[in-house]
Design a protein around this motif. Structure first.
Motif, mmCIF file in Angstrom:
data_model
loop_
_atom_site.group_PDB
_atom_site.id
_atom_site.type_symbol
_atom_site.label_atom_id
_atom_site.label_comp_id
_atom_site.label_asym_id
_atom_site.label_seq_id
_atom_site.Cartn_x
_atom_site.Cartn_y
_atom_site.Cartn_z
ATOM 1 N N GLU A 7 86.637 80.333 69.498
ATOM 2 C CA GLU A 7 86.811 79.504 70.685
ATOM 3 C C GLU A 7 85.648 78.523 70.868
ATOM 4 O OE1 GLU A 7 88.426 83.637 71.948
ATOM 5 O OE2 GLU A 7 86.866 82.808 70.657
ATOM 6 N N GLY A 8 84.549 78.781 70.181
ATOM 7 C CA GLY A 8 83.388 77.907 70.281
ATOM 8 C C GLY A 8 83.431 76.711 69.354
ATOM 9 N N ASP A 9 84.511 76.551 68.570
ATOM 10 C CA ASP A 9 84.576 75.416 67.641
ATOM 11 C C ASP A 9 84.459 74.083 68.371
ATOM 12 O OD1 ASP A 9 84.804 77.146 65.562
ATOM 13 O OD2 ASP A 9 86.938 76.815 65.194
ATOM 14 N N ALA A 10 85.083 73.985 69.546
ATOM 15 C CA ALA A 10 85.048 72.724 70.285
ATOM 16 C C ALA A 10 83.650 72.402 70.795
ATOM 17 C CB ALA A 10 86.031 72.790 71.462
ATOM 18 N N LEU A 11 82.789 73.396 70.862
ATOM 19 C CA LEU A 11 81.427 73.189 71.371
ATOM 20 C C LEU A 11 80.431 72.874 70.263
ATOM 21 C CD1 LEU A 11 81.273 76.188 73.876
ATOM 22 C CD2 LEU A 11 81.854 73.818 74.381
ATOM 23 N N LEU A 12 80.842 73.014 69.009
ATOM 24 C CA LEU A 12 79.899 72.815 67.901
ATOM 25 C C LEU A 12 79.317 71.409 67.846
ATOM 26 C CD1 LEU A 12 81.613 74.896 65.064
ATOM 27 C CD2 LEU A 12 79.373 75.302 66.106
ATOM 28 N N PRO A 13 80.077 70.342 68.134
ATOM 29 C CA PRO A 13 79.463 69.003 68.079
ATOM 30 C C PRO A 13 78.284 68.834 69.033
ATOM 31 C CG PRO A 13 81.857 68.827 68.041
ATOM 32 C CD PRO A 13 81.544 70.264 68.314
ATOM 33 N N LEU A 14 78.221 69.621 70.089
ATOM 34 C CA LEU A 14 77.099 69.501 71.021
ATOM 35 C C LEU A 14 75.778 69.891 70.378
ATOM 36 C CD1 LEU A 14 78.670 70.966 74.283
ATOM 37 C CD2 LEU A 14 77.998 68.598 73.877
ATOM 38 N N ALA A 15 75.833 70.644 69.269
ATOM 39 C CA ALA A 15 74.587 71.037 68.599
ATOM 40 C C ALA A 15 73.834 69.824 68.070
ATOM 41 C CB ALA A 15 74.890 72.005 67.455
ATOM 42 N N ALA A 16 74.529 68.716 67.845
ATOM 43 C CA ALA A 16 73.876 67.498 67.363
ATOM 44 C C ALA A 16 73.395 66.597 68.493
ATOM 45 C CB ALA A 16 74.840 66.718 66.460
ATOM 46 N N ASP A 17 73.669 66.981 69.730
ATOM 47 C CA ASP A 17 73.235 66.170 70.870
ATOM 48 C C ASP A 17 71.707 66.160 70.938
ATOM 49 O OD1 ASP A 17 72.471 65.583 73.746
ATOM 50 O OD2 ASP A 17 74.641 65.321 73.882
ATOM 51 N N PRO A 18 71.088 65.001 71.138
ATOM 52 C CA PRO A 18 69.616 64.964 71.190
ATOM 53 C C PRO A 18 69.031 65.767 72.338
ATOM 54 C CG PRO A 18 70.579 62.837 71.802
ATOM 55 C CD PRO A 18 71.678 63.657 71.246
ATOM 56 N N HIS A 19 69.832 66.081 73.364
ATOM 57 C CA HIS A 19 69.336 66.860 74.494
ATOM 58 C C HIS A 19 69.538 68.364 74.297
ATOM 59 C CE1 HIS A 19 70.029 62.846 76.350
ATOM 60 N NE2 HIS A 19 68.880 63.129 76.933
ATOM 61 N N MET A 20 70.111 68.749 73.164
ATOM 62 C CA MET A 20 70.262 70.170 72.857
ATOM 63 C C MET A 20 69.020 70.644 72.117
ATOM 64 S SD MET A 20 72.371 72.897 72.856
ATOM 65 C CE MET A 20 74.122 72.612 72.633
ATOM 66 N N ARG A 21 68.314 71.607 72.719
ATOM 67 C CA ARG A 21 67.079 72.099 72.121
ATOM 68 C C ARG A 21 67.109 73.625 72.095
ATOM 69 N NH1 ARG A 21 62.091 73.688 73.972
ATOM 70 N NH2 ARG A 21 62.661 73.234 76.128
ATOM 71 N N PRO A 22 67.124 74.229 70.888
ATOM 72 C CA PRO A 22 67.128 75.689 70.834
ATOM 73 C C PRO A 22 65.774 76.259 71.267
ATOM 74 C CG PRO A 22 66.929 74.748 68.625
ATOM 75 C CD PRO A 22 67.152 73.601 69.577
ATOM 76 N N PRO A 23 65.758 77.541 71.682
ATOM 77 C CA PRO A 23 66.842 78.526 71.561
ATOM 78 C C PRO A 23 67.936 78.329 72.604
ATOM 79 C CG PRO A 23 64.933 79.518 72.601
ATOM 80 C CD PRO A 23 64.499 78.150 72.172
ATOM 81 N N VAL A 24 69.171 78.472 72.140
ATOM 82 C CA VAL A 24 70.338 78.389 72.998
ATOM 83 C C VAL A 24 71.270 79.532 72.605
ATOM 84 C CG1 VAL A 24 70.198 75.899 73.387
ATOM 85 C CG2 VAL A 24 71.443 76.777 71.399
ATOM 86 N N ALA A 25 72.335 79.693 73.373
ATOM 87 C CA ALA A 25 73.288 80.754 73.059
ATOM 88 C C ALA A 25 74.669 80.319 73.493
ATOM 89 C CB ALA A 25 72.900 82.064 73.746
ATOM 90 N N LEU A 26 75.656 80.731 72.722
ATOM 91 C CA LEU A 26 77.034 80.612 73.173
ATOM 92 C C LEU A 26 77.302 81.741 74.162
ATOM 93 C CD1 LEU A 26 79.147 79.821 69.978
ATOM 94 C CD2 LEU A 26 78.999 78.419 72.038
ATOM 95 N N LEU A 27 77.795 81.390 75.324
ATOM 96 C CA LEU A 27 78.146 82.377 76.343
ATOM 97 C C LEU A 27 79.657 82.390 76.490
ATOM 98 C CD1 LEU A 27 77.842 84.260 78.796
ATOM 99 C CD2 LEU A 27 77.390 82.225 80.188
ATOM 100 N N ALA A 28 80.240 83.553 76.298
ATOM 101 C CA ALA A 28 81.672 83.741 76.515
ATOM 102 C C ALA A 28 81.851 84.759 77.630
ATOM 103 C CB ALA A 28 82.356 84.229 75.241
#
Length: 799
Positions: A58-79
């Motif tokens: 279900e997280g496939d649609a969220l994968l492009p956000l990983a390339a967003d310049p404002h995305m900075r790990p550590p992060v987590a998928l929350l379901a």
């Protein structure tokens, strides 16, 4: 495969010719920088047509956000389940997680990337719901927990290591993807066989372990692995064999196994399912650490992040970081310390036969060289660097529940940024921004989103200042999602929940506490419902103890009206009614009590005393609650049937307020300590009079008559009864400051002062006397006016 062969499969220096064609099963350890570098090298060498990653589809649609310049790990998928947000799971990723590296590589090279693990709709349905305040803490990501049989520990033991972390560092984290000692440099392009060789060796080792231990104590793995095999078949039909799979090394043998599609589908038949929502949320290094409870975590995320980011000379750069931290804490650390620490770490690594100094060697070197053998500054290094305080960031375009979006807007408007590290926040409620911050934090507390906790101090409750201790934890996103059922904004959600709690509450103290929260959080729409519930509960509750527990919260709430401009007229009426009923019912309730009951009621008497002081501040002398309460205290102090600890406290409260003459206090003490009083009862009276945090020690220091009465009684207690009263007396006097105890000892050793010489003994009693000295008071008055900001009193002209 023998144990020796298992060790040899992953021993440094061993090379295995990698497969010429895919699919490539890249078994990794989650959150391992060595695994991340190896995955990156394998992807660069193999150039797969698609990348499949262990995670919820279900997280496939969220994968492009990983390339967003404002995305900075550590992060987590929350379901989380839509109908039960507390049923949730996290899939954390750090910058050094192999999964994150694979996602970023695929997005950067326009290669399709997908999640292939069991859908969250099934995994959340299989998860048992957790009740109580710890449900978000318990909602850890189950799918990635280490099997009961820890493969890393087994392999380390087979290789002769007693520490699996040290073995993994030597074999993987401190070695380059092609087998040499790792300098920290990014992996270079190479032949596919060289880049894929480590994964073939690890797959061979895991295959041997799976043969020996089966599912390793995780029966649900069979269902997950069946789903992953189906997804792998689908991808191969679409992209051919050029597919790379990044998953936990434990699953590699199962994905490589030859099974039929029908058999895999049979394992998935009949699985329960729930409706789910997914989003990205910020994560922290602290939550990646094992000590936080996350099963697939690591002991030292900060250290692993450094190993992944260091371009070269990782030990030298690490020691420089440590030196900078210690210098910021005002510890003397020179360049020579850094040089010697690096040399010591490298020497320890050589003595221990390690390819590179690891965390153990660097920590030992820091302790010896920079911390002078002390673990106190070393604890700071562990907390700030080895574990770390990094908090990730998620772009605004990430999906979120409406309540989360409103909270984010409020945080930005009030400049109240969530931070992973704990920090203190002092608020001045006379300032609009600080008052708005206070309202937000109190509303979140009412919604069980514990971002901040009030702390005592100069910002104590009931004044124009507040102090908070703030720390943002990733689990709070789950709490926000749960609170979303009450409303779409923080204000409407807190209002709705407060009104619901008021209707459901049965205890009077719960409703009064709720009224206090509503005033603190400024919830005017909830107050009418809460006030009606409060009036109803107060009218029906006849227990004096319950009334005494409820009154202090109401009195504090009335004080908030002074600072927050809140109308508290209705609250004042209820509080006045409670106070009247307490004044009537308290004296009978203080008789016939056992020691525990008397001690509990003593605390309630103190609380009511402070509350009435707040309620009666504007009354005319002789007409307010204060006079009626003083009459109650007079009754309690004089009745022999009242428990000694309560009689002593009532006497002390009257004395402190100036409502009891010192001679009368001495008379009451003399009666309480008379020979006819049982020693245990007399000791309880002393505990009530001078015990606790009421300054009783200073009272005895400055009033030698009272000290003489206590001394005379204590020396007259029979020996056979002395051991019975000693524990209570020790508890009473041990609470005094050391200086007070020392002064009391000196006064007792000196003995009583003759009556005629008492006034001359001012130095021994700190200058206090039985009456007012106008000349000395006039000398102090100008200084007090200056401190309080009062204008000086006009000087009368001489006649």
């Amino acid at each position: 495969m023998s144990g020796a062969a298992v060790a040899a499969a992953v021993t440094p220096g061993r090379t295995t010719k990698g497969p010429a064609a895919g699919p490539w099963l890249l078994g990794v350890r989650h959150h391992g920088p060595g695994s991340a570098r190896a995955v990156l090298a394998a992807l660069r060498a193999a150039r797969p047509a698609a990348v499949l990653i262990e995670g919820p589809p279900e997280g496939d649609a969220l994968l492009p956000l990983a390339a967003d310049p404002h995305m900075r790990p550590p992060v987590a998928l929350l379901a989380h389940a839509v109908d039960d947000p507390g049923r949730a799971s996290f899939w954390p990723m750090a910058a050094f997680s192999p999964e994150w590296v694979a996602i970023r590589w695929a997005l950067d090279h326009d290669v399709p990337v997908r999640f292939i693990d069991l859908p969250a709709a099934h995994s959340l349905a299989l998860k048992e719901p957790v009740e109580g305040p710890e449900r978000a803490e318990e909602a850890e990501e189950e799918e990635e927990v280490t099997p009961v049989v820890d493969p890393i520990r087994v392999l380390a033991g087979t290789a002769g290591y007693d520490d699996p972390e040290r073995w993994w560092e030597d074999v993987v984290e401190h070695r380059s993807p092609t087998g040499g000692a790792d300098s920290g440099a990014p992996p270079s392009e190479g032949a596919p066989g060289d880049a894929l060789a480590p994964f073939g060796a690890l797959a061979e080792a895991m295959g041997a372990l799976r043969e020996a231990y089966g599912d390793g104590g995780q029966p649900r793995d069979a269902v997950r692995e069946a789903y992953m095999r189906i997804q792998l078949r689908t991808a191969r039909k679409e992209f051919g064999d050029g597919v790379a799979v990044v998953c936990g090394a434990w699953h590699v043998p199962a994905l490589a196994a030859r099974t039929t599609l029908a058999a895999d589908r049979a394992l998935l038949k009949g699985l329960p399912k729930v409706k789910t929502d997914l989003t990205w949320v910020p994560w922290t290094h602290r939550r990646l650490a094992r000590r936080s409870g996350y099963g697939a975590g690591i002991d030292s995320p900060g250290w692993y992040g450094h190993l992944f980011e260091a371009a070269d000379r990782p030990i030298e750069r690490w020691m420089t970081k440590v030196a900078g931290l210690l210098r910021a804490e005002d510890r003397f650390v020179s360049t020579a310390h850094v040089i010697e620490a690096v040399r010591l770490a490298e020497t320890l690594a050589a003595l221990r036969g390690r390819p590179l100094a690891g965390l153990g060697e660097t920590t030992d070197a820091v302790r010896a060289v920079m911390c002078e053998g002390s673990d106190v500054p070393l604890a700071l290094v562990r907390d700030r660097l080895i574990v770390g305080e990094s908090l990730g960031e998620v772009p605004d375009t990430a999906p979120a529940v409406p309540l989360q979006r409103d909270l984010t807007r409020s945080q930005r408007t009030l400049r109240l940024k969530p931070e992973a590290s704990e920090r203190e926040l002092d608020l001045d409620l006379r300032k609009e921004t600080d008052a708005a911050r206070s309202r937000l934090l109190h509303r979140l507390r009412l919604l069980d989103v514990g971002w901040g906790d009030p702390v005592a101090g100069r910002g104590s409750t009931g004044t124009f200042r507040e102090s908070w201790r703030l720390r943002w934890e990733p689990e709070l996103h789950v709490r926000v999602a749960e609170a979303g059922v009450w409303g779409t904004t923080v204000l409407t959600a807190a209002t709705a929940k407060a009104a619901s709690q008021a209707v459901a509450a049965t205890a009077l103290a719960d409703v009064t506490a709720l009224a206090e929260h509503c005033l603190l959080a400024e919830l005017p729409d909830a107050l009418p419902v809460v006030m009606k519930a409060l009036a109803d509960r107060a009218a029906l509750d006849a227990d004096v103890g319950h009334l005494a527990d409820a009154l202090p919260a109401l009195a504090r709430s009335l004080r908030y009206g002074d600072v927050r401009s809140t109308d508290t007229a209705a609250l004042a009426e209820v509080a006045a009614g409670l106070a009247e009923r307490i004044c009537v019912g308290l004296p009978p309730a203080c008789t016939g009590l056992d020691p525990d009951g008397a001690e509990a009621l003593r605390g309630q008497v103190e609380a009511v005393h402070g509350a009435i002081g707040l309620l009666d501040t504007g009354a005319e002398p002789g007409t307010g609650l204060r006079e009626r309460w003083d009459a109650v205290l007079q009754k309690l102090a004089a009745r022999d049937a009242v428990a000694g600890v309560i009689r002593g406290r009532a006497t002390r409260l009257l004395l402190d307020e100036g409502r009891l003459a010192e001679d009368e206090a001495a008379r009451l003490m003399g009666l309480a300590l008379s020979p006819g009083t049982p020693p245990a009862e007399a000791a309880a009276w002393i505990e009530g009079f001078v015990g606790g945090a009421s300054g009783g020690g200073m009272l005895l220091v400055h009033d030698e008559r009272l000290l003489g009465l206590v001394d005379a009684w204590l020396t007259g207690v029979p020996a056979d009864q002395f051991t019975d009263v000693l524990p209570l007396l020790r508890r009473t006097f041990s609470a005094y400051e050391p200086g007070v105890r020392r002064t009391l000892g000196e006064l007792v050793r000196r003995g009583p002062v003759p009556e005629g010489a008492r006034r001359d003994a001012a130095p021994a009693t700190g200058g206090f006397g039985p009456g007012l000295d106008p000349a000395r008071a006039d000398a102090v008055e100008p200084v007090l006016r200056l401190l309080l900001g009062r204008p000086p009193e006009p000087v009368e002209a001489a006649v």
